[in-house]
Design an enzyme around this catalytic site. Sequence first.
Site, mmCIF file in Angstrom:
data_model
loop_
_atom_site.group_PDB
_atom_site.id
_atom_site.type_symbol
_atom_site.label_atom_id
_atom_site.label_comp_id
_atom_site.label_asym_id
_atom_site.label_seq_id
_atom_site.Cartn_x
_atom_site.Cartn_y
_atom_site.Cartn_z
ATOM 1 N N ASN A 145 2.946 6.122 13.424
ATOM 2 C CA ASN A 145 3.861 6.587 12.377
ATOM 3 C C ASN A 145 5.190 6.908 13.059
ATOM 4 O OD1 ASN A 145 5.209 7.925 10.366
ATOM 5 N ND2 ASN A 145 3.805 9.692 10.289
ATOM 6 N N LYS A 148 7.942 7.651 11.802
ATOM 7 C CA LYS A 148 8.760 8.641 11.067
ATOM 8 C C LYS A 148 10.212 8.169 10.998
ATOM 9 C CE LYS A 148 5.414 12.114 12.343
ATOM 10 N NZ LYS A 148 5.075 13.506 12.576
ATOM 11 N N HIS A 165 1.412 12.302 3.642
ATOM 12 C CA HIS A 165 1.667 12.933 4.938
ATOM 13 C C HIS A 165 2.160 14.359 4.709
ATOM 14 C CE1 HIS A 165 3.397 13.861 8.819
ATOM 15 N NE2 HIS A 165 2.640 12.916 9.304
ATOM 16 N N GLU A 197 4.414 16.063 6.006
ATOM 17 C CA GLU A 197 5.880 16.218 5.931
ATOM 18 C C GLU A 197 6.382 15.871 4.531
ATOM 19 O OE1 GLU A 197 6.746 13.814 9.357
ATOM 20 O OE2 GLU A 197 5.871 15.373 10.640
ATOM 21 N N GLU A 241 -4.894 15.461 9.614
ATOM 22 C CA GLU A 241 -3.813 15.921 10.488
ATOM 23 C C GLU A 241 -3.551 17.406 10.256
ATOM 24 O OE1 GLU A 241 -1.162 12.335 11.622
ATOM 25 O OE2 GLU A 241 -0.414 13.178 9.759
ATOM 26 N N GLY A 248 3.410 17.288 16.082
ATOM 27 C CA GLY A 248 4.680 17.396 16.804
ATOM 28 C C GLY A 248 4.828 18.689 17.595
ATOM 29 N N SER A 298 -0.355 15.420 17.739
ATOM 30 C CA SER A 298 -0.187 15.474 19.186
ATOM 31 C C SER A 298 -1.269 14.699 19.942
ATOM 32 C CB SER A 298 -0.099 16.928 19.670
ATOM 33 O OG SER A 298 1.001 17.580 19.056
ATOM 34 N N GLY A 356 4.764 11.021 17.745
ATOM 35 C CA GLY A 356 5.618 10.960 18.932
ATOM 36 C C GLY A 356 5.205 9.913 19.963
#
Length: 252
Positions: free
Chosen positions: A9, A11, A96, A98, A168, A174, A213, A235
């Site tokens: 992902n 992002k 997600h 976010e 998640e 993150g 992570s 990430g």
Amino acid sequence: MRKKIVAGNWKMNTLPAEGVELAKGVAAGRGGVCECVDFIVCPPFTHLSTVAEALKGSGIALGAQNCAAEEKGAYTGEVSAAMIAALGCKYVILGHSERRQYYGETSETLNKKMAQAYANGLTPIYCVGENLDEREAGKHFDVVKAQIEEVVYNLTAEQFKNLVIAYEPVWAIGTGKTATAEQAQEIHAYIRKVLSAKFGAAADECAILYGGSCKPSNAAEIFAKADVDGGLIGGAALKAEDFLAIGKGFEK
Ligand code: PGA
């Protein structure tokens, strides 16, 4: 046998040319990882077509990070499921944290997005997970159960066969904090139980990914757990080498 999946992902990262470079890097190194792993990359909308081109012949699938809740029409700024499917996407990330947190996505919106995804032949990667307060209050099981009941329970048996779930925990996204492999297994097994209460044995075929992570140094331990079928990677998906190394986590 459940699928083993490593999905990236991206992002809101990479400019178009950088995205193409990243995709080429993943495609170039893909042969070094077991064919038993399905890789998916989910770039921003703006690079879907150029990344699709870069991935041609690599066997790596393309996904989008979101799609509109409506089919088409006067919805300024939205991107429909039909549009992303036409660009070659096979998957779409929905729900997600976010999007739930910053864009107010609710189960009501997500039911509509799921319907659009299926109507266009896309496989949703439906995300669930609790935040830190909920985890500390011991409510994580109830939170993910509600996120599944309010959306996934509305699917038909046929639709459910084409679904990937990503667990998640928001506190691990993150932040560098990863759930322990035991914590992941505990809740993944619970998620599978909640799925089987509605869909029976088909729940055994549903891939449940861990996200938060996840990196080359912890992937193998997490993926070794019985109910963890891969990862949704943020990430660490921005470096081809790391992303591929996470896929190698299945080989250990
Ligand atoms: P992270 O993100 O790997 O950067 O924690 C995962 C995700 O949000 O999908």
